[in-house]
Design an enzyme around this catalytic site. Sequence first.
Site, PDB file in Angstrom:
ATOM      1  N   ARG A 138      16.902  29.773   2.064  1.00  0.00           N
ATOM      2  CA  ARG A 138      17.212  29.152   3.341  1.00  0.00           C
ATOM      3  C   ARG A 138      17.318  30.245   4.402  1.00  0.00           C
ATOM      4  NH1 ARG A 138      20.551  26.860  -0.631  1.00  0.00           N
ATOM      5  NH2 ARG A 138      20.138  24.646  -1.017  1.00  0.00           N
ATOM      6  N   LYS A 163      24.661  27.216  -0.228  1.00  0.00           N
ATOM      7  CA  LYS A 163      25.502  26.042   0.019  1.00  0.00           C
ATOM      8  C   LYS A 163      26.704  26.025  -0.928  1.00  0.00           C
ATOM      9  CE  LYS A 163      22.520  22.553   2.107  1.00  0.00           C
ATOM     10  NZ  LYS A 163      21.955  21.204   1.941  1.00  0.00           N
ATOM     11  N   HIS A 232      12.542  26.074   6.896  1.00  0.00           N
ATOM     12  CA  HIS A 232      12.661  25.179   5.741  1.00  0.00           C
ATOM     13  C   HIS A 232      11.289  24.742   5.242  1.00  0.00           C
ATOM     14  CE1 HIS A 232      15.855  23.351   3.394  1.00  0.00           C
ATOM     15  NE2 HIS A 232      15.070  22.311   3.204  1.00  0.00           N
ATOM     16  N   ARG A 235      10.378  26.897   2.497  1.00  0.00           N
ATOM     17  CA  ARG A 235      11.092  26.544   1.256  1.00  0.00           C
ATOM     18  C   ARG A 235      10.288  25.489   0.495  1.00  0.00           C
ATOM     19  NH1 ARG A 235      16.154  26.877  -1.112  1.00  0.00           N
ATOM     20  NH2 ARG A 235      17.077  24.963  -1.937  1.00  0.00           N
ATOM     21  N   HIS A 258      18.860  23.698  -6.809  1.00  0.00           N
ATOM     22  CA  HIS A 258      19.288  22.311  -6.617  1.00  0.00           C
ATOM     23  C   HIS A 258      20.348  21.960  -7.651  1.00  0.00           C
ATOM     24  CE1 HIS A 258      15.218  21.177  -4.570  1.00  0.00           C
ATOM     25  NE2 HIS A 258      16.096  21.661  -3.703  1.00  0.00           N
ATOM     26  N   TYR A 267       9.120  16.665  -5.457  1.00  0.00           N
ATOM     27  CA  TYR A 267       7.911  17.484  -5.572  1.00  0.00           C
ATOM     28  C   TYR A 267       6.931  16.936  -6.604  1.00  0.00           C
ATOM     29  CZ  TYR A 267      10.423  20.729  -2.636  1.00  0.00           C
ATOM     30  OH  TYR A 267      11.104  21.287  -1.591  1.00  0.00           O
TER      31      TYR A 267
END
Length: 287
Positions: A138, A163, A232, A235, A258, A267
């Site tokens: 990120r 995060k 992003h 990413r 994730h 994806y």
Amino acid sequence: MILERGIKDASASRYIELMRPFLQTKVLPDGLALDLRSLTAADVISFVVTSCPRLSPGTAGLTVSALRSLLGFLYVDGTIDRSLVSAVPTVPGRRLTGLPKGLASDQVQRLLASCDTSTRSGCRDFAVLTMLVRLGLRAGEVAKLQLEHIDWRGGEIVIAHSKGNRTERLPLPADVGEAIAAYLHHGRPASTQGRTVFARITAPHHALTTGAVTQIVRHAGERCGFERIHAHRLRHTAATLMLRGGASLPEIGQLLRHRNAITTSIYAKVDRDALRSIARAWPGDVA
């Protein structure tokens, strides 16, 4: 939220902004106090039904999340006598309906080639873009990368500002390491303030901000004649390139860090050849 859940300051400020209209409905006539003791489920439902239809789906979903967070805190704090979290209506929406918009391999090469690595800024921008497109970081993670976060001997890089305030380790590919090393030797100003890897080229040499990393991506896209792109997007590009190279969804999820496999499953829709192999013929089509 900040101390116990690891929410970033910007996210907490956004929650506060979204909850001001709700709290204003309970301001007493004197304008100096809130009448939160009298909160009812009807108040909660009325606010959501009145406010959310005027908002975009994303903002509406964030609003109800902020409302649940606020009501949960008020109950735990003893401000209200019973939990009203269950009274918050659910905003209808469908997850994973869009397609991740990654760049093609030739576009990635053009993006990287647009950086003039003979200059300080070009050397820095090339290293930033290489990290984004190869590691799927990120923008904020790149901006906050510290010199001590790079384990050159072990071939790893520590992501300490992802995060939820988690600390995670990723492998350091050779091309990423070479790009960073070239920047540190030839591009990073000697008078850079602090231990951050990437800094401003012009004085004062402060650390790059998240917005500055995004601007690097946008300017590179403009040099290539692409539509406006943000960090992003790279990413997504890292994930789609891995998928096309034969990587599995769990492997992509590990790289992107994730927490939920469902987040990575979007994806799967990019691999159209694999989807065709399991798709059934439309009724009435010629076999």
